[in-house]
Scaffold this motif. Structure first.
Motif, PDB file in Angstrom:
ATOM      1  N   ALA A   1       0.932  -1.209   0.152  1.00 56.25           N
ATOM      2  CA  ALA A   1      -0.169   0.006   0.074  1.00 56.25           C
ATOM      3  C   ALA A   1       0.930   1.140  -0.011  1.00 56.25           C
ATOM      4  O   ALA A   1       2.157   0.994   0.528  1.00 56.25           O
ATOM      5  N   PHE A   2       0.317   2.264  -0.700  1.00 61.40           N
ATOM      6  CA  PHE A   2       1.281   3.530  -0.679  1.00 61.40           C
ATOM      7  C   PHE A   2       0.196   4.536  -0.653  1.00 61.40           C
ATOM      8  O   PHE A   2      -0.751   4.526  -1.203  1.00 61.40           O
ATOM      9  N   THR A   3       0.453   5.981  -0.234  1.00 63.43           N
ATOM     10  CA  THR A   3       0.011   7.106  -0.458  1.00 63.43           C
ATOM     11  C   THR A   3       1.122   8.386  -0.585  1.00 63.43           C
ATOM     12  O   THR A   3       1.880   8.436   0.097  1.00 63.43           O
ATOM     13  N   ALA A   4       1.066   8.965  -1.648  1.00 63.17           N
ATOM     14  CA  ALA A   4       2.061   9.980  -2.016  1.00 63.17           C
ATOM     15  C   ALA A   4       1.253  11.380  -2.609  1.00 63.17           C
ATOM     16  O   ALA A   4       0.304  11.204  -3.111  1.00 63.17           O
ATOM     17  N   GLY A   5       2.072  12.464  -2.481  1.00 67.79           N
ATOM     18  CA  GLY A   5       1.527  13.571  -2.963  1.00 67.79           C
ATOM     19  C   GLY A   5       2.599  14.588  -3.376  1.00 67.79           C
ATOM     20  O   GLY A   5       3.791  14.248  -3.278  1.00 67.79           O
ATOM     21  N   VAL A   6       2.230  15.649  -3.946  1.00 66.09           N
ATOM     22  CA  VAL A   6       3.126  16.894  -4.246  1.00 66.09           C
ATOM     23  C   VAL A   6       2.802  18.081  -3.325  1.00 66.09           C
ATOM     24  O   VAL A   6       1.736  18.149  -3.075  1.00 66.09           O
ATOM     25  N   THR A   7       3.880  18.716  -2.951  1.00 63.00           N
ATOM     26  CA  THR A   7       3.702  19.841  -1.774  1.00 63.00           C
ATOM     27  C   THR A   7       3.805  21.075  -2.277  1.00 63.00           C
ATOM     28  O   THR A   7       3.929  22.130  -1.729  1.00 63.00           O
ATOM     29  N   SER A   8       3.860  21.276  -3.715  1.00 65.74           N
ATOM     30  CA  SER A   8       3.956  22.607  -4.255  1.00 65.74           C
ATOM     31  C   SER A   8       3.086  22.778  -5.574  1.00 65.74           C
ATOM     32  O   SER A   8       3.175  21.594  -6.203  1.00 65.74           O
ATOM     33  N   SER A   9       2.713  23.719  -6.050  1.00 67.58           N
ATOM     34  CA  SER A   9       2.097  23.919  -7.306  1.00 67.58           C
ATOM     35  C   SER A   9       2.948  24.018  -8.493  1.00 67.58           C
ATOM     36  O   SER A   9       4.296  24.314  -8.423  1.00 67.58           O
ATOM     37  N   ASN A  10       2.524  23.717  -9.662  1.00 65.15           N
ATOM     38  CA  ASN A  10       3.295  23.859 -10.867  1.00 65.15           C
ATOM     39  C   ASN A  10       2.526  24.622 -11.955  1.00 65.15           C
ATOM     40  O   ASN A  10       1.393  23.917 -12.285  1.00 65.15           O
TER      41      ASN A  10
ATOM     42  N   SER B   1       7.238  -1.590  -0.839  1.00 67.97           N
ATOM     43  CA  SER B   1       8.383  -1.075  -1.461  1.00 67.97           C
ATOM     44  C   SER B   1       7.620  -0.990  -3.127  1.00 67.97           C
ATOM     45  O   SER B   1       8.571  -1.611  -4.126  1.00 67.97           O
ATOM     46  N   GLY B   2       6.643  -0.794  -3.398  1.00 66.85           N
ATOM     47  CA  GLY B   2       6.090  -0.631  -4.774  1.00 66.85           C
ATOM     48  C   GLY B   2       6.096   0.561  -5.282  1.00 66.85           C
ATOM     49  O   GLY B   2       6.454   0.755  -6.541  1.00 66.85           O
ATOM     50  N   TYR B   3       6.125   1.962  -4.719  1.00 67.53           N
ATOM     51  CA  TYR B   3       5.961   2.949  -5.165  1.00 67.53           C
ATOM     52  C   TYR B   3       7.499   3.719  -4.997  1.00 67.53           C
ATOM     53  O   TYR B   3       7.994   3.618  -3.998  1.00 67.53           O
ATOM     54  N   ASN B   4       7.705   4.527  -6.168  1.00 68.65           N
ATOM     55  CA  ASN B   4       9.150   5.092  -6.340  1.00 68.65           C
ATOM     56  C   ASN B   4       8.761   6.591  -6.565  1.00 68.65           C
ATOM     57  O   ASN B   4       8.331   7.277  -7.347  1.00 68.65           O
ATOM     58  N   PRO B   5       9.087   7.577  -5.486  1.00 71.21           N
ATOM     59  CA  PRO B   5       8.890   8.790  -5.562  1.00 71.21           C
ATOM     60  C   PRO B   5       9.725   9.650  -6.474  1.00 71.21           C
ATOM     61  O   PRO B   5       9.366  10.818  -6.698  1.00 71.21           O
ATOM     62  N   SER B   6      10.885   9.022  -6.955  1.00 76.73           N
ATOM     63  CA  SER B   6      11.772   9.945  -7.761  1.00 76.73           C
ATOM     64  C   SER B   6      11.092   9.896  -9.187  1.00 76.73           C
ATOM     65  O   SER B   6      11.266  10.774  -9.995  1.00 76.73           O
ATOM     66  N   THR B   7      10.421   8.849  -9.440  1.00 82.10           N
ATOM     67  CA  THR B   7       9.879   8.576 -10.984  1.00 82.10           C
ATOM     68  C   THR B   7       8.283   8.578 -10.945  1.00 82.10           C
ATOM     69  O   THR B   7       7.741   8.946 -12.130  1.00 82.10           O
ATOM     70  N   GLY B   8       7.841   8.465  -9.684  1.00 84.76           N
ATOM     71  CA  GLY B   8       6.387   8.634  -9.858  1.00 84.76           C
ATOM     72  C   GLY B   8       5.476   7.272 -10.160  1.00 84.76           C
ATOM     73  O   GLY B   8       4.311   7.230 -10.598  1.00 84.76           O
ATOM     74  N   VAL B   9       6.281   5.935 -10.298  1.00 81.17           N
ATOM     75  CA  VAL B   9       5.885   5.134 -10.762  1.00 81.17           C
ATOM     76  C   VAL B   9       5.743   3.904  -9.744  1.00 81.17           C
ATOM     77  O   VAL B   9       6.616   3.647  -8.926  1.00 81.17           O
ATOM     78  N   PHE B  10       4.462   3.230  -9.829  1.00 85.60           N
ATOM     79  CA  PHE B  10       4.376   2.194  -8.868  1.00 85.60           C
ATOM     80  C   PHE B  10       4.670   0.801  -9.622  1.00 85.60           C
ATOM     81  O   PHE B  10       3.927   0.633 -10.605  1.00 85.60           O
ATOM     82  N   THR B  11       5.264   0.034  -9.217  1.00 90.93           N
ATOM     83  CA  THR B  11       5.719  -1.160  -9.755  1.00 90.93           C
ATOM     84  C   THR B  11       5.350  -2.544  -8.585  1.00 90.93           C
ATOM     85  O   THR B  11       5.556  -2.417  -7.736  1.00 90.93           O
TER      86      THR B  11
END
Length: 380
Positions: A255-264, A283-293
């Motif tokens: 399981a995972f939950t991720a977000g972005v902390t600033s607007s673009n 260990s499924g989500y990679n915060p460097s690429t935004g990809v869940f494997t």
């Protein structure tokens, strides 16, 4: 020739003036031919001869003038012919020049049209080049993400290999401990059996009341030891079951939950990278690429909530292995509209899921230090 004529006219005028000369009494007398002497005759002859010469000269000059006139007329005729030919040639040349000018005008018009077409083509080529450059930028970003994903996969693979080795060691140690426990259990059971048979022999052999109390106390002690051994065996069995269940639960929880902390304001292509991990297990989500494997095979639930920036339209996909699965929209009819969507996907081990920009999905997204735009997933 003109000077000779003028001299002759002047001379005749003078002779005529002398022939008629005015008198004092205002009476004029004509020339008396009878009074002409020989000298005057000679003068007259000379005058006649001069007149004859003058006339001959005049005739000659007239003939010369006529010849000159004829030659001039011939030359004029030739000149007129030449002029007419020149006019014809000039007219033909002018006509040719006019035709050439018309052709040049037509060619100029065609060239202008061709130039306009070429300019439009150049504009289209510039647009295509911009699209190609944007596509190349997206490809570079995806390649970068893929390289990062591969690096993370390699790192994760290495870590998993270490974890597997450690788990194998721990499992081996647990197996050794369980083997020791089983051996100790069997030994304790054999000892208890021997003690029980020994106590039965003693109970049958001794019928004396005095030694009966001692025997009962010894029996109670042996029963206490048996209970302690049974409790130890039960606790070891429970520990082994807990270890097995813990390993199984840790392997099956993802399981995972991720977000972005600033607007673009300028994001318009590629993968939306949720760089802040709020929760992660498996260990499924990679915060460097935004990809869940997917680390294991199973059915997964994915949920995305994305807010458009101000009045900018926002559209994104949830992709599985590069194929669009569902779409969410933050409409531009009002400021900061939120789009949400959820999907259940069946994944094999190694399948990838990410949030991708829609080609017509507008520009930018909104978030804050406590994330507004988020990406979540878990195994069910």
């Amino acid at each position: 020739m003109k000077s000779t004529i003028i001299i002759t006219i002047v001379f005749v005028t003078m002779v005529h003036t002398k022939a008629q000369s005015p008198l004092k009494d205002n009476n004029s007398t004509g020339l008396d031919l009878n009074s002409i002497n020989a000298e005057n005759v000679d003068i007259v002859r000379q005058l006649l001869n001069q007149e004859t010469i003058i006339r001959m000269t005049l005739v000659k000059n007239v003939h010369t003038l006529m010849k000159d006139m004829l030659s001039l007329q011939e030359k004029l005729a030739e000149a007129e012919v030449e002029i007419s030919s020149l006019k014809k040639s000039t007219d033909s040349e002018l006509t040719d020049l006019k035709n050439e000018v018309m052709l040049l005008k037509l060619e100029n018009g065609l060239l202008r049209n061709i130039t306009n077409v070429h300019e439009e083509e150049l504009e289209n080529l510039n647009i295509k080049l911009e699209n190609v450059s944007n596509t190349l930028a997206d490809i570079k970003i995806e390649v970068r993400f893929s390289s990062l994903t591969l690096l993370n996969l390699n790192t994760r693979t290495f870590e998993m290999e270490k974890e597997i080795e450690e788990v194998a060691r721990s499992v081996g140690n647990v197996k050794v401990e369980l083997t020791d426990i089983d051996q100790k259990k069997s030994a304790a059971i054999s000892i208890l059996k021997k003690k029980r048979s020994f106590y039965l022999i003693i109970e049958n052999a001794l019928n004396v009341n005095s030694s009966m109390d001692n025997f009962q106390s010894a029996l109670r002690l042996s029963e206490m030891e048996q209970l302690k051994l049974s409790a130890a065996v039960s606790s070891l069995e429970l520990l082994r079951a807990n270890l097995t269940n813990h390993d199984h639960d840790q392997a099956t929880k993802v399981a995972f939950t991720a977000g972005v902390t600033s607007s673009n304001k300028s994001w318009r292509s590629g993968v939306l990278v949720f760089d802040k991990v709020i929760f992660s297990i498996g260990s499924g989500y990679n915060p460097s690429t935004g990809v869940f494997t997917a680390p294991i095979e199973g059915n997964y639930v994915f949920y995305v909530s994305a807010m458009e920036f101000s009045n900018h339209y926002l559209g994104v996909f949830i992709d599985k292995n590069g194929k669009h699965q569902v779409k969410l929209i933050g409409d531009s009819s009002a400021q900061f509209q939120t789009g949400t969507n959820m999907v259940i996907l069946s994944l094999n081990r190694g399948d990838a899921v990410w949030v991708n920009h829609n080609s017509k999905g507008g520009v930018g997204y909104y978030s804050e230090s406590i994330p507004v735009t988020t990406f979540s997933g878990f195994l069910i």
